[in-house]
Design a protein around this motif. Structure first.
Motif, PDB file in Angstrom:
ATOM      1  N   THR A 123       1.015  -1.046   0.218  1.00 44.48           N
ATOM      2  CA  THR A 123      -0.615   0.201  -0.312  1.00 44.48           C
ATOM      3  C   THR A 123       0.507   1.089   0.046  1.00 44.48           C
ATOM      4  O   THR A 123       0.680   2.119  -0.253  1.00 44.48           O
ATOM      5  CB  THR A 123      -0.893   0.147   0.985  1.00 44.48           C
ATOM      6  OG1 THR A 123      -0.087  -0.281   2.741  1.00 44.48           O
ATOM      7  CG2 THR A 123      -1.853  -0.859   1.217  1.00 44.48           C
ATOM      8  N   GLY A 125       4.305   1.664  -0.862  1.00 41.15           N
ATOM      9  CA  GLY A 125       5.613   1.347  -1.815  1.00 41.15           C
ATOM     10  C   GLY A 125       6.925   1.975  -1.931  1.00 41.15           C
ATOM     11  O   GLY A 125       7.396   2.107  -2.546  1.00 41.15           O
ATOM     12  N   LEU A 148       0.115  -1.408  -5.979  1.00 41.09           N
ATOM     13  CA  LEU A 148       0.923  -0.331  -5.121  1.00 41.09           C
ATOM     14  C   LEU A 148      -0.327   1.183  -5.113  1.00 41.09           C
ATOM     15  O   LEU A 148      -1.914   0.651  -5.317  1.00 41.09           O
ATOM     16  CB  LEU A 148       1.787   0.681  -5.373  1.00 41.09           C
ATOM     17  CG  LEU A 148       3.211  -0.518  -5.880  1.00 41.09           C
ATOM     18  CD1 LEU A 148       4.138   0.609  -6.640  1.00 41.09           C
ATOM     19  CD2 LEU A 148       3.682  -0.973  -4.801  1.00 41.09           C
ATOM     20  N   SER A 150      -1.040   4.857  -4.081  1.00 39.58           N
ATOM     21  CA  SER A 150      -1.161   6.381  -4.721  1.00 39.58           C
ATOM     22  C   SER A 150       0.553   6.485  -5.385  1.00 39.58           C
ATOM     23  O   SER A 150       0.949   7.017  -6.029  1.00 39.58           O
ATOM     24  CB  SER A 150      -1.712   7.099  -4.417  1.00 39.58           C
ATOM     25  OG  SER A 150      -1.267   7.514  -3.482  1.00 39.58           O
ATOM     26  N   ASP A 151       1.676   5.723  -4.346  1.00 39.12           N
ATOM     27  CA  ASP A 151       3.254   6.642  -4.614  1.00 39.12           C
ATOM     28  C   ASP A 151       4.039   5.316  -5.082  1.00 39.12           C
ATOM     29  O   ASP A 151       3.861   3.862  -4.739  1.00 39.12           O
ATOM     30  CB  ASP A 151       3.718   6.653  -3.016  1.00 39.12           C
ATOM     31  CG  ASP A 151       5.283   7.369  -2.948  1.00 39.12           C
ATOM     32  OD1 ASP A 151       6.146   7.691  -4.226  1.00 39.12           O
ATOM     33  OD2 ASP A 151       5.436   7.750  -1.883  1.00 39.12           O
ATOM     34  N   SER A 152       4.457   5.195  -6.237  1.00 39.49           N
ATOM     35  CA  SER A 152       4.979   4.126  -6.937  1.00 39.49           C
ATOM     36  C   SER A 152       6.376   4.935  -7.273  1.00 39.49           C
ATOM     37  O   SER A 152       7.222   4.098  -7.887  1.00 39.49           O
ATOM     38  CB  SER A 152       4.544   3.611  -8.083  1.00 39.49           C
ATOM     39  OG  SER A 152       4.927   4.873  -9.179  1.00 39.49           O
ATOM     40  N   GLN A 156       9.525   2.861  -9.330  1.00 40.45           N
ATOM     41  CA  GLN A 156       9.534   2.898 -10.592  1.00 40.45           C
ATOM     42  C   GLN A 156      10.310   2.288 -11.378  1.00 40.45           C
ATOM     43  O   GLN A 156      10.360   1.785 -12.663  1.00 40.45           O
ATOM     44  CB  GLN A 156       9.539   4.152 -10.955  1.00 40.45           C
ATOM     45  CG  GLN A 156       7.835   4.413 -11.256  1.00 40.45           C
ATOM     46  CD  GLN A 156       7.615   6.400 -10.934  1.00 40.45           C
ATOM     47  OE1 GLN A 156       9.014   6.893 -11.688  1.00 40.45           O
ATOM     48  NE2 GLN A 156       6.595   6.136 -11.569  1.00 40.45           N
ATOM     49  N   ILE A 162       3.414  -1.106 -13.523  1.00 40.11           N
ATOM     50  CA  ILE A 162       2.570  -1.215 -11.919  1.00 40.11           C
ATOM     51  C   ILE A 162       1.437  -1.162 -12.441  1.00 40.11           C
ATOM     52  O   ILE A 162       1.689  -0.446 -13.338  1.00 40.11           O
ATOM     53  CB  ILE A 162       3.429   0.329 -12.119  1.00 40.11           C
ATOM     54  CG1 ILE A 162       4.944  -0.088 -11.215  1.00 40.11           C
ATOM     55  CG2 ILE A 162       2.591   1.277 -10.542  1.00 40.11           C
ATOM     56  CD1 ILE A 162       6.182   1.309 -11.053  1.00 40.11           C
ATOM     57  N   THR A 164      -0.811   1.345  -9.492  1.00 43.02           N
ATOM     58  CA  THR A 164      -1.679   2.658  -8.560  1.00 43.02           C
ATOM     59  C   THR A 164      -2.930   2.399  -8.107  1.00 43.02           C
ATOM     60  O   THR A 164      -3.897   2.831  -9.499  1.00 43.02           O
ATOM     61  CB  THR A 164      -0.688   3.336  -8.380  1.00 43.02           C
ATOM     62  OG1 THR A 164      -1.279   3.886 -10.092  1.00 43.02           O
ATOM     63  CG2 THR A 164       0.924   3.863  -8.925  1.00 43.02           C
ATOM     64  N   HIS A 177      -6.652  -4.099  -4.374  1.00 45.08           N
ATOM     65  CA  HIS A 177      -5.310  -4.988  -4.860  1.00 45.08           C
ATOM     66  C   HIS A 177      -5.938  -6.437  -4.950  1.00 45.08           C
ATOM     67  O   HIS A 177      -5.404  -7.328  -6.104  1.00 45.08           O
ATOM     68  CB  HIS A 177      -4.066  -4.779  -3.556  1.00 45.08           C
ATOM     69  CG  HIS A 177      -3.790  -4.048  -3.850  1.00 45.08           C
ATOM     70  ND1 HIS A 177      -2.753  -3.039  -2.905  1.00 45.08           N
ATOM     71  CD2 HIS A 177      -3.297  -2.892  -4.468  1.00 45.08           C
ATOM     72  CE1 HIS A 177      -2.106  -2.600  -3.204  1.00 45.08           C
ATOM     73  NE2 HIS A 177      -2.335  -2.043  -4.408  1.00 45.08           N
TER      74      HIS A 177
END
Length: 193
Positions: A123, A125, A148, A150-152, A156, A162, A164, A177
């Motif tokens: 959650t 990342g 993930l 919101s933050d990848s 990256q 990915i 998100t 997820h």
């Protein structure tokens, strides 16, 4: 506002966020199919699926592996999948001897091949053990996907795919997820027929 009204308001807000993210997932269908087809190609070359995550994401890893090995909707031959979250002796000995940062990467080194596919679930990342696992996957040329929040940014450069979930609500991210994981199981199971 009394206590019950506040609780009702909080529940309504949570469910509205869940609904917003469910609608967002409708835009992920093509991506889910594409990733599932990539995984299927690995399986067709005698590869397996390796899955990991922490906390609720560990439970999702195990849930996904169980549905692949056993069944999602239909009886069929098992799909090879391993949750790297399940062997307490390995997890605790890696944690004790090398550090918790390596609980997944060490297992990936032992079990993974370039014909496999790695799925990491996080959650935040930002979990060190997830990042370390993705580093090893890249070094071993194991294709990977990250589910993930919101933050990848932290992963990256380390993963091939990915997805998100644009929410700050952990429970809603986890709902998304497991839904995506189940849809991957659904596509792979359809391929078995």
């Amino acid at each position: 506002m009394d206590k019950n009204q506040k609780i009702k308001s909080d529940i309504d807000a949570y469910l509205q966020e869940s609904l917003r993210i469910a609608n967002h997932q409708l835009n992920l269908t093509d991506e889910i199919i594409s990733i599932s087809n990539t995984i299927q190609n690995k399986l067709d070359n005698n590869g397996k699926i390796l899955i990991c995550g922490n906390g609720g994401s560990a439970a999702d890893s195990q849930h996904m592996a169980a549905e692949l090995v056993v069944k999602f909707k239909n009886e069929r031959k098992p799909i090879p999948a391993i949750a790297l979250t399940t062997d307490s002796s390995i997890l605790t000995s890696i944690g004790n001897d090398f550090g918790f940062k390596y609980v997944f990467s060490r297992q990936l080194e032992a079990l993974g091949t370039k014909d496999d596919f790695l799925i990491v679930i996080s959650t935040s990342g930002k979990s060190e053990n997830i990042i370390e696992c993705l580093k090893i996957a890249k070094a071993l040329e194991i294709e990977s996907m990250a589910l993930l929040g919101s933050d990848s940014l932290a992963v990256q450069e380390l993963t091939d795919h990915i997805i998100t979930i644009p929410s700050e609500v952990t429970g809603v991210i986890q709902q998304a997820h497991i839904t995506i994981a189940q849809l991957i199981c659904f596509v792979l199971e359809k391929n078995k027929f």
